[in-house]
Design an enzyme around this catalytic site. Structure first.
Site, PDB file in Angstrom:
ATOM      1  N   SER A   1      -7.504  -0.664   1.487  1.00  0.00           N
ATOM      2  CA  SER A   1      -7.242  -1.158   0.142  1.00  0.00           C
ATOM      3  C   SER A   1      -5.756  -1.420  -0.034  1.00  0.00           C
ATOM      4  CB  SER A   1      -7.727  -0.134  -0.890  1.00  0.00           C
ATOM      5  OG  SER A   1      -7.468  -0.584  -2.200  1.00  0.00           O
TER       6      SER A   1
ATOM      7  N   GLU B   1      -7.057  -5.713  -6.508  1.00  0.00           N
ATOM      8  CA  GLU B   1      -7.193  -5.139  -5.171  1.00  0.00           C
ATOM      9  C   GLU B   1      -7.528  -6.201  -4.127  1.00  0.00           C
ATOM     10  OE1 GLU B   1      -9.706  -1.604  -2.888  1.00  0.00           O
ATOM     11  OE2 GLU B   1     -10.240  -2.213  -4.929  1.00  0.00           O
TER      12      GLU B   1
ATOM     13  N   ARG C   1       0.862  -1.187   0.000  1.00  0.00           N
ATOM     14  CA  ARG C   1       0.000   0.000   0.000  1.00  0.00           C
ATOM     15  C   ARG C   1       0.894   1.231   0.000  1.00  0.00           C
ATOM     16  NH1 ARG C   1      -5.155   1.812   1.132  1.00  0.00           N
ATOM     17  NH2 ARG C   1      -5.370   3.671   2.435  1.00  0.00           N
TER      18      ARG C   1
END
Length: 591
Positions: free
Chosen positions: A501, A538, A471
């Site tokens: 996410s 994702e 991330r």
């Protein structure tokens, strides 16, 4: 914007109430005229309810224009009618209002003479007097008031539209927003909306660019043309930081205002590489299209050499975001170009999170729907290809979150400021609310149910054997100094209150890269076919995911280059690795 799609002047830009286009796209069946249409929303951020109502519209009966054949993006305008031939540019011409209706002068009475002479508007005095003539639609439906202002000294003319909701619109105040004969500036064919103001002092300002010869081969059939008539919508600025009751254009041709939002229409002045965020300021001159063409509706040439290549949404919150111009979303337009006719073949969206996480492009233009079954009950396509799949409400909630609900939901979960009106509209449209004016308790309960459905939809997806995800965060901002301290303290346990996410595929470049280790039994799930942005692979984690900081490798340290080489970085990594200031090694805690 001037509509250049082959329609008569009676179908010029329609005035619509200020509102944001709904997310996604709307494909309609053929109407009574036999024309098919589709609407694509532009990446417009909400702003206290007053934002530009713009979208890309397609009609199968349309001609060529700045968005390719059939497509248009119309702003409000007033024009001279061409239904009886080329305008004469005198009192014999008919005007068409924003809704395409013929305008007629209102009656002159003793109490309300028409026209009148004005030297001021409210508290604003003018350096010259104006002759002001009131008009109204021949067939009344919108109940607005129109005034045609003509300067008694220089002959400059413009229109004021007083809407029934109290909003004042100014059209064609400067030459930049007037479509006129280059050889006779007083022969104005169209007046384009240039500024709007609400009773609360909220403004929208529209900027236009005039056609020129940049990047055009001026030899051959292009030699000797005067191509300066055409106007292209360039910027739409709104969200003035300080309310102002009067129109800015009364006193300045270029308002020096602190705008919070800018929608930019780019005609090739900036790069269109999906991996490289374009700058706010234009870097180059605009590009020339392969199929230039001209219109002669108004008795002079209107030459078009440009295609809109992308639409960009910028926010201007330097104190909060750490930079003057922050790109939050873009719509990339791809064309099938040739010297005969240009067609829009794809529209791709890129969203940029507030923490710097960039979402991958997605193709917005979908394949056509299947043909209807033939009378005999057989279809020309295999039915299984178009079978309708029943989805649970939880998966539908997760799918909508992935497409456009993520920003509102995550801001709500983190306790940040969020667009409450947009949140209510989402809950109402997805049947979590039964009224658009819920009580605080009803709204809170509906949000709780909606978030729980998203989490349940996520948990229903299959587990994966991934052991590392990435991330990218943008933490080097003054407003995030406390957050940066939390993330750079070894042993700290970070609890992300929102959905988190990540990607097992690539680390999107930013000043901070989170290298997150996973243990068996973690609750992260690959969205797969449920994802709206399928290109980014994702992995989403539910709210309140706990992460323990195990080590930090700062840029310049002995181990930085070694660890950086082990990361799978995004495709633009070679150009952007110098932006990485630290790699934070973390571990997701399952309990």
């Amino acid at each position: 914007m001037l509509i250049l799609n082959g329609f008569s002047s009676a179908t010029l830009a329609l005035i619509t109430p200020p509102s944001l286009p709904k997310g996604g796209k709307a494909l309609s069946q053929s109407g009574p005229d036999g024309l098919a249409s589709i609407t694509l929303p532009l990446p417009i951020s909400a702003e206290r309810g007053f934002a530009p109502a713009l979208a890309l519209h397609y009609s199968s009966g349309g001609g060529n224009g700045p968005f390719g054949v059939g497509w248009s993006c119309a702003t409000m305008s007033i024009a001279r009618s061409t239904s009886h031939g080329v305008p004469q540019y005198n009192d014999s011409d008919e005007f068409l209002g924003p809704d395409g209706e013929v305008l007629v002068q209102t009656l002159s009475t003793g109490d309300a003479p028409n026209p009148v002479t004005c030297f001021a508007y409210g508290d604003v005095s003018f350096p010259q007097s104006y002759t002001v003539t009131r008009y109204q639609p021949r067939t009344e439906s919108s109940f607005y008031r129109l005034e045609y202002w003509v300067g008694n000294s220089n002959g400059d003319d413009f229109w004021l539209l007083h809407d029934s909701n109290g909003i004042l619109h100014l059209l064609g105040k400067t030459a930049a927003a007037r479509l006129s004969d280059p050889q006779a500036a007083s022969h104005t064919a169209q007046w384009l909306v240039e500024e709007s103001v609400t009773p609360a002092g909220e403004h929208i300002y529209y900027s236009y660019l005039a056609e020129n010869g940049d990047n055009v081969d001026l030899n051959g059939n292009e030699a000797g043309r005067d191509r300066s008539a055409m106007r292209y919508l360039s910027k739409v600025q709104y969200g003035n930081a300080t309310p102002a009751a009067d129109l800015y254009l009364w006193t300045s041709a270029t308002p020096a205002v602190q705008w919070l939002f800018t929608l930019v229409f780019d005609y090739g002045e900036r790069g269109v590489d999906p991996q490289v965020p374009p700058a706010f300021t234009a870097q180059n001159s605009w590009l020339a299209r392969q199929d230039p063409f001209s219109l002669y509706n108004y008795g002079f040439e209107i030459r078009l050499h440009r295609l809109c290549r992308q639409v960009l949404m910028f926010h201007h919150f330097p104190d909060e975001l750490g930079e003057a111009d922050t790109l939050v979303s873009r719509l990339l337009l791809e064309y099938d170009e040739n010297p005969i006719l240009t067609q829009l073949c794809a529209a791709r969206t890129l969203a940029y999170e507030g923490d710097g996480y960039r979402r991958a492009p997605v193709n917005n233009i979908m394949p056509p729907p299947p043909p209807p079954p033939m009378m005999g009950g057989n279809s020309s396509r295999p039915k299984s290809k178009w079978a309708i799949v029943e989805e649970s409400k939880q998966i539908q909630a997760l799918r909508y979150y992935s497409a456009q609900g993520y920003s509102v939901i995550n801001k709500y979960l983190r306790g940040d400021d969020y667009p409450e009106t947009q949140a209510k509209e989402t809950l109402l449209s997805r049947d979590y609310l039964s009224t658009n004016e819920p009580s605080d308790e009803e709204f809170k309960n509906a949000m709780s149910v909606y978030i729980n459905d998203i989490a349940e939809g996520l948990s229903s997806l299959p587990e994966t054997d991934h052991r590392v995800v990435y991330r990218g965060l943008k933490l080097d901002k003054p407003a995030l100094s406390d957050v940066l301290k939390e993330y750079t303290t070894i042993g700290n346990i970070i609890i992300d209150k929102a959905f988190m996410s990540t990607s097992p595929d690539k680390a999107w470049i930013n000043d901070t890269i989170l290298n997150i280790y996973l243990e068996k039994g973690h609750k992260g799930r690959i969205l797969g076919d449920v994802a709206h942005f399928k290109g980014e692979a994702e992995m989403l984690f539910p709210p309140n995911t706990k992460l323990k900081i195990e080590s930090i490798v700062n840029c310049g340290s002995q181990d930085f280059a070694s660890q950086l080489s082990k990361l799978r970085l995004s495709d633009d990594a070679t150009a952007d690795t110098n932006r990485i200031k630290r790699i934070i090694n973390m571990r997701v805690l399952n309990s």
